[in-house]
Design an enzyme around this catalytic site. Structure first.
Site, PDB file in Angstrom:
ATOM      1  N   ARG A 113     -16.175  10.417 -42.037  1.00 47.07           N
ATOM      2  CA  ARG A 113     -15.668   9.219 -41.349  1.00 47.07           C
ATOM      3  C   ARG A 113     -16.743   8.150 -41.161  1.00 47.07           C
ATOM      4  O   ARG A 113     -16.429   7.008 -40.851  1.00 47.07           O
ATOM      5  CB  ARG A 113     -15.059   9.598 -40.004  1.00 47.07           C
ATOM      6  CG  ARG A 113     -13.740  10.298 -40.158  1.00 47.07           C
ATOM      7  CD  ARG A 113     -13.193  10.759 -38.828  1.00 47.07           C
ATOM      8  NE  ARG A 113     -12.632   9.669 -38.043  1.00 47.07           N
ATOM      9  CZ  ARG A 113     -12.154   9.828 -36.814  1.00 47.07           C
ATOM     10  NH1 ARG A 113     -12.190  11.005 -36.239  1.00 47.07           N
ATOM     11  NH2 ARG A 113     -11.656   8.818 -36.164  1.00 47.07           N
ATOM     12  N   ARG A 152      -8.889   8.129 -25.081  1.00 45.71           N
ATOM     13  CA  ARG A 152      -9.263   9.485 -25.492  1.00 45.71           C
ATOM     14  C   ARG A 152      -8.204  10.477 -25.027  1.00 45.71           C
ATOM     15  O   ARG A 152      -7.753  10.420 -23.873  1.00 45.71           O
ATOM     16  CB  ARG A 152     -10.622   9.888 -24.896  1.00 45.71           C
ATOM     17  CG  ARG A 152     -11.762   8.925 -25.181  1.00 45.71           C
ATOM     18  CD  ARG A 152     -11.964   8.654 -26.663  1.00 45.71           C
ATOM     19  NE  ARG A 152     -12.213   9.852 -27.424  1.00 45.71           N
ATOM     20  CZ  ARG A 152     -13.390  10.458 -27.506  1.00 45.71           C
ATOM     21  NH1 ARG A 152     -14.443   9.960 -26.904  1.00 45.71           N
ATOM     22  NH2 ARG A 152     -13.525  11.557 -28.220  1.00 45.71           N
ATOM     23  N   ARG A 164     -22.339   3.482  -9.369  1.00 49.38           N
ATOM     24  CA  ARG A 164     -22.344   2.151  -9.992  1.00 49.38           C
ATOM     25  C   ARG A 164     -20.975   1.779 -10.556  1.00 49.38           C
ATOM     26  O   ARG A 164     -20.718   0.610 -10.833  1.00 49.38           O
ATOM     27  CB  ARG A 164     -23.372   2.115 -11.133  1.00 49.38           C
ATOM     28  CG  ARG A 164     -24.808   2.032 -10.665  1.00 49.38           C
ATOM     29  CD  ARG A 164     -25.775   2.262 -11.817  1.00 49.38           C
ATOM     30  NE  ARG A 164     -25.485   1.424 -12.975  1.00 49.38           N
ATOM     31  CZ  ARG A 164     -26.007   1.626 -14.199  1.00 49.38           C
ATOM     32  NH1 ARG A 164     -26.817   2.652 -14.400  1.00 49.38           N
ATOM     33  NH2 ARG A 164     -25.715   0.831 -15.185  1.00 49.38           N
ATOM     34  N   HIS A 199     -19.121  13.227 -49.589  1.00 46.73           N
ATOM     35  CA  HIS A 199     -19.444  12.727 -48.246  1.00 46.73           C
ATOM     36  C   HIS A 199     -20.872  13.064 -47.828  1.00 46.73           C
ATOM     37  O   HIS A 199     -21.226  12.924 -46.671  1.00 46.73           O
ATOM     38  CB  HIS A 199     -18.456  13.284 -47.234  1.00 46.73           C
ATOM     39  CG  HIS A 199     -17.037  12.955 -47.560  1.00 46.73           C
ATOM     40  ND1 HIS A 199     -16.578  11.651 -47.628  1.00 46.73           N
ATOM     41  CD2 HIS A 199     -15.973  13.729 -47.871  1.00 46.73           C
ATOM     42  CE1 HIS A 199     -15.299  11.653 -47.957  1.00 46.73           C
ATOM     43  NE2 HIS A 199     -14.910  12.902 -48.114  1.00 46.73           N
ATOM     44  N   PRO A 216     -19.084  16.764 -32.891  1.00 39.06           N
ATOM     45  CA  PRO A 216     -20.223  17.320 -32.167  1.00 39.06           C
ATOM     46  C   PRO A 216     -20.484  16.741 -30.781  1.00 39.06           C
ATOM     47  O   PRO A 216     -20.581  15.534 -30.616  1.00 39.06           O
ATOM     48  CB  PRO A 216     -21.414  17.018 -33.091  1.00 39.06           C
ATOM     49  CG  PRO A 216     -20.924  16.078 -34.117  1.00 39.06           C
ATOM     50  CD  PRO A 216     -19.496  15.821 -33.916  1.00 39.06           C
ATOM     51  N   GLU A 217     -20.640  17.622 -29.813  1.00 38.29           N
ATOM     52  CA  GLU A 217     -21.129  17.273 -28.483  1.00 38.29           C
ATOM     53  C   GLU A 217     -22.443  18.018 -28.282  1.00 38.29           C
ATOM     54  O   GLU A 217     -22.980  18.594 -29.232  1.00 38.29           O
ATOM     55  CB  GLU A 217     -20.090  17.660 -27.418  1.00 38.29           C
ATOM     56  CG  GLU A 217     -18.738  17.006 -27.688  1.00 38.29           C
ATOM     57  CD  GLU A 217     -17.663  17.379 -26.689  1.00 38.29           C
ATOM     58  OE1 GLU A 217     -18.003  17.780 -25.568  1.00 38.29           O
ATOM     59  OE2 GLU A 217     -16.476  17.260 -27.035  1.00 38.29           O
ATOM     60  N   LYS A 227     -26.461  13.792 -27.710  1.00 42.01           N
ATOM     61  CA  LYS A 227     -25.882  13.801 -29.057  1.00 42.01           C
ATOM     62  C   LYS A 227     -26.851  13.241 -30.089  1.00 42.01           C
ATOM     63  O   LYS A 227     -26.494  13.061 -31.253  1.00 42.01           O
ATOM     64  CB  LYS A 227     -24.578  12.988 -29.057  1.00 42.01           C
ATOM     65  CG  LYS A 227     -23.496  13.580 -28.161  1.00 42.01           C
ATOM     66  CD  LYS A 227     -22.282  12.685 -28.082  1.00 42.01           C
ATOM     67  CE  LYS A 227     -21.333  13.197 -27.000  1.00 42.01           C
ATOM     68  NZ  LYS A 227     -20.231  12.251 -26.749  1.00 42.01           N
TER      69      LYS A 227
END
Length: 268
Positions: free
Chosen positions: A111, A258, A153, A93, A2-3, A59
């Site tokens: 997970r 990633r 930054r 789960h 999920p995003e 999120k």
DNA sequence: CATCATGTTATAAT
DNA sequence: CATTATAACATGAT
């Protein structure tokens, strides 16, 4: 999985339970998702409360219950929310099941990178951590100046990696970050410090555009994004750049841990 | 058996 | 202290 938009979609999956009262809380107490809020505390904190409202921010999700109980949820990599019959045996789960009178609210996460929190507050306000979250891409506070200030930054960090930083781009995840770089025609590994003001304004605009379209399609009913986006071509090796007039082969490589997909020809 | 997975965070180094 | 880089977390699919 999920995003931003997927989180919004999952948040709404619990809507059928709005107004209902928690008759029983079932947990898998040893599950890692309870590492910050122990299962027993969640059971005691939610039992007997009414489910009043829900919110998503990036999120993060926040579910409001009567009596000042606020349940925070993060889906991690594999978390999902759904509903089940009122009498429901929790599956392997399904680590948290809130049995209401008419149905059950289910949080599953095989997970277990997901997590939850429970705040019991007096003043009727959402907990402090929620109020202090940075502006999300579709907030009015997510301004060009905010993006410029944040990006500057971290001059050495690759653009794609920076897009994944929830302190600056809450809700952006792996596919959205690749999509934004691709729509911007910038290589994901470009150091953030190499972007001029015009490029940073483009980053602001594209981040908002991708977020808005994702919310409109995926966020409402898990709809499909256009095939003219990178999204539907980035998942496997051997994909083709969907940009009109390009059709070059896409590259997939690891960037800072990633999987990252981009077009060598478009993104320079 | 090896590899990979839409995420975060502790830790160490700079 | 702020930024940068890496490994680890747990499990299932391929």
């Amino acid at each position: 999985m999920p995003e931003l938009a997927e989180v919004e979609y999952y948040r709404k999956q619990w809507n059928p339970g709005l107004g209902g009262t928690v008759a029983k809380v079932h947990t898998h107490p040893a599950a890692r998702i309870f590492r910050e809020a122990p299962a027993r505390a969640v059971e005691r904190g939610l039992a007997g409360r009414r489910f009043l409202a829900s919110h998503a921010h990036g999120k993060q999700m926040l579910f409001e219950f009567s009596g000042g109980a606020w349940l925070g949820l993060h889906l991690g990599m594999s978390g999902e929310l759904g509903v089940a019959p009122a009498r429901h045996e929790s599956g392997k789960h399904e680590h948290l099941v809130l049995a209401l009178d008419s149905l059950s609210l289910v949080f599953s996460d095989y997970r277990m990178f997901g997590k939850l929190s429970l705040d019991l507050v007096e003043d009727g306000q959402p907990p402090l951590w929620w109020r202090e979250l940075p502006p999300q891409p579709l907030d009015s506070r997510f301004t060009k100046a905010w993006v410029r200030g944040f990006v500057r930054r971290f001059p050495k960090t690759p653009l794609k990696t920076l897009l994944l930083d929830q302190r600056g781009f809450p809700g952006i995840g792996n596919w959205m970050a690749d999509e934004i770089c691709w729509q911007l025609r910038l290589p994901p590994q470009r150091p953030a410090g190499s972007l001029d003001d015009a490029a940073l304004d483009g980053l602001w605009k594209t981040t908002r555009h991708v977020s808005r379209e994702a919310m409109r399609t995926v966020g409402t009913d898990w709809g499909d994004l256009p095939d003219s986006w990178l999204m539907n071509h980035r998942w496997r090796d051997g994909g083709t750049c969907p940009r009109r007039g390009c059709r070059s082969g896409l590259v997939r490589e690891d960037l800072r841990g990633r999987t990252t997909c981009w077009c060598l020809r478009c993104q320079t």
